[in-house]
Design a protein around this motif. Structure first.
Motif: not given
Length: 175
Positions: A29-32, A34-41, A87-91, A96-100
């Protein structure tokens, strides 16, 4: 040997989040997150360089790398320009994946707590059964002693005494 410390149900339930499976779900979940921050770039620009068509018969030749050598050189700069709110879609997909995955982490805690509760009551049941079997074995043993005395007095048959001895051994075996 170290003596084991007995812990209660409440203390066991509090220890459930420290189980290795729960900790693994937390790390995922913590890695997810981090994926949010990566996707928002936005995509980073890429600089590439290449060398090709080296003359194998005459070699590289003498001189500077960029103007004296007989090889084809290339230098590239690529930059992806995103359109259409990618970018917004990817984020949002990453969120959603992090929430799951957070929900899965909470579910793993509940699963471990249910396992602990099940094992706790199973242990209590086994302890109660052990007490009952112990009492049964003692009762059967005392019954055999009384039956032996009655056999000596001629009050019961040898077959009845043997049957009671077999039942006592069975109770001892169950214990």
């Amino acid at each position: 040997a170290q003596a084991l410390r007995l812990i209660g149900l409440h203390e066991s339930l509090e220890a459930a989040p420290k189980h290795e499976r729960v900790l693994a779900a937390l790390r995922i979940a913590e890695a997810a997150d981090a994926e949010i921050r990566i996707a928002d770039r936005s995509p980073a620009p890429m600089l590439s360089a290449s060398l090709a068509s080296i003359d194998l018969e005459h070699g590289l030749g003498s001189g500077a790398l960029f103007n004296g050598k007989s090889i084809d050189k290339g230098l590239g700069f690529d930059w992806i320009w995103e359109r259409g709110e990618k970018r917004a879609l990817r984020t949002s997909v990453s969120k959603a994946q992090a929430l799951a995955l957070r929900a899965e982490y909470q579910e793993s805690i509940k699963q471990q707590q249910l396992i602990i509760i099940d094992l706790f009551y199973e242990t209590l049941s086994a302890q109660d059964r052990l007490i009952i079997l112990n009492d049964l074995a003692k009762s059967a043993e005392s019954l055999v002693k009384l039956a032996t005395q009655r056999f000596r007095l001629g009050d019961i048959s040898a077959q009845d005494l043997v049957r009671l001895e077999i039942e006592a051994e069975r109770a001892s075996g169950d214990l």
